[in-house]
Design a protein around this motif. Structure first.
Motif, mmCIF file in Angstrom:
data_model
loop_
_atom_site.group_PDB
_atom_site.id
_atom_site.type_symbol
_atom_site.label_atom_id
_atom_site.label_comp_id
_atom_site.label_asym_id
_atom_site.label_seq_id
_atom_site.Cartn_x
_atom_site.Cartn_y
_atom_site.Cartn_z
ATOM 1 N N UNK A 1 -18.266 -71.059 6.537
ATOM 2 C CA UNK A 1 -18.229 -70.020 5.118
ATOM 3 C C UNK A 1 -18.201 -69.290 5.456
ATOM 4 N N UNK A 2 -17.143 -68.202 4.649
ATOM 5 C CA UNK A 2 -17.327 -66.801 4.192
ATOM 6 C C UNK A 2 -18.382 -67.146 3.167
ATOM 7 N N UNK A 3 -19.034 -65.567 3.325
ATOM 8 C CA UNK A 3 -20.025 -65.125 2.140
ATOM 9 C C UNK A 3 -19.597 -63.840 1.117
ATOM 10 N N UNK A 4 -18.878 -64.102 0.340
ATOM 11 C CA UNK A 4 -19.166 -63.340 -0.912
ATOM 12 C C UNK A 4 -19.603 -62.703 -2.105
ATOM 13 N N UNK A 5 -19.985 -61.488 -2.743
ATOM 14 C CA UNK A 5 -20.740 -61.650 -3.607
ATOM 15 C C UNK A 5 -21.415 -62.346 -4.613
ATOM 16 N N UNK A 6 -19.951 -63.148 -5.011
ATOM 17 C CA UNK A 6 -20.226 -63.744 -5.959
ATOM 18 C C UNK A 6 -20.786 -64.962 -5.688
ATOM 19 N N UNK A 7 -20.278 -66.003 -4.208
ATOM 20 C CA UNK A 7 -21.212 -67.232 -3.490
ATOM 21 C C UNK A 7 -22.128 -66.521 -3.367
ATOM 22 N N UNK A 8 -22.963 -65.806 -3.162
ATOM 23 C CA UNK A 8 -24.356 -65.112 -2.747
ATOM 24 C C UNK A 8 -25.186 -65.113 -4.042
ATOM 25 N N UNK A 9 -24.247 -65.077 -5.749
ATOM 26 C CA UNK A 9 -25.092 -64.972 -7.009
ATOM 27 C C UNK A 9 -25.307 -66.220 -7.433
ATOM 28 N N UNK A 10 -24.395 -66.847 -7.211
ATOM 29 C CA UNK A 10 -24.190 -68.439 -7.047
ATOM 30 C C UNK A 10 -25.359 -69.227 -6.823
#
Length: 188
Positions: free
Chosen positions: A100-109
């Motif tokens: 899946x692609x990573x976003x800043x929000x998913x990394x933070x979660x």
């Protein structure tokens, strides 16, 4: 091979919802905007944040179940607790993270959930003002985002070793045929 039109569903993958009519042997295939497949909820618009949030909630539930029996147990070493975290909680959080692609929000979660569990393992709270790196070093656990990045590299290497006729390798390596028109893409 026969296709069951009652069990088969279809989904379009676009940023904006698009209705399409797919027909097999005179039966219309039902279209879904999102559906669960192998425990993951796939979305037609490509939104992964909602699924990552659901995975972190599941991992938090698992960690809470282990709280009284494992994390608070003074007779179990911190390294052993960290191994239990790596074997039980982390896989729940990072299921399908390789693709899946990573976003800043998913990394933070992911990082927030990991640190919540690691603080519990180390016996620290936010009021102790202990840095996350120190807690990770105490537990012997690397940052979850770096770990996911390593898993993505391993998955990419795995695909590179496959035959060139395999569908996964074709999907990764080839680009769409044709040319895009000049200018901004149309809304419809």
């Amino acid at each position: 091979m026969t296709i069951s039109t009652q069990k088969t569903k279809c989904m379009t993958t676009l940023k904006t919802p698009l209705r399409c009519k797919l027909e097999v042997d005179g039966n219309i295939i039902q279209q879904k905007m999102k559906f669960k497949y192998l425990g993951i909820e796939l979305s037609g618009c490509g939104d992964v944040e909602e699924e990552v949030r659901a995975q972190t909630v599941r991992a938090t539930r698992v960690a809470v179940c282990l709280s009284d029996t494992v994390w608070r147990n003074k007779n179990i070493k911190v390294k052993t607790k960290a191994r239990i975290y790596k074997a039980v909680v982390r896989p729940t959080m990072t299921y399908t993270a390789e693709t899946r692609p990573d976003t800043a929000r998913t990394r933070q979660l992911l990082e927030t959930t990991e640190m919540r569990v690691l603080r519990r393992i180390a016996g620290k709270t936010l009021f102790d003002r202990e840095k996350s790196e120190n807690i990770r070093r105490t537990c012997g656990v690397e940052n979850i985002n770096e770990w996911v990045l390593g898993r993505k590299r391993e998955w990419n290497d795995h695909i590179s070793r496959m035959d060139e006729e395999r569908m996964v390798r074709i999907a990764r390596d080839r680009s769409p045929l044709g040319r895009r028109s000049l200018g901004r893409p149309r809304k419809q």
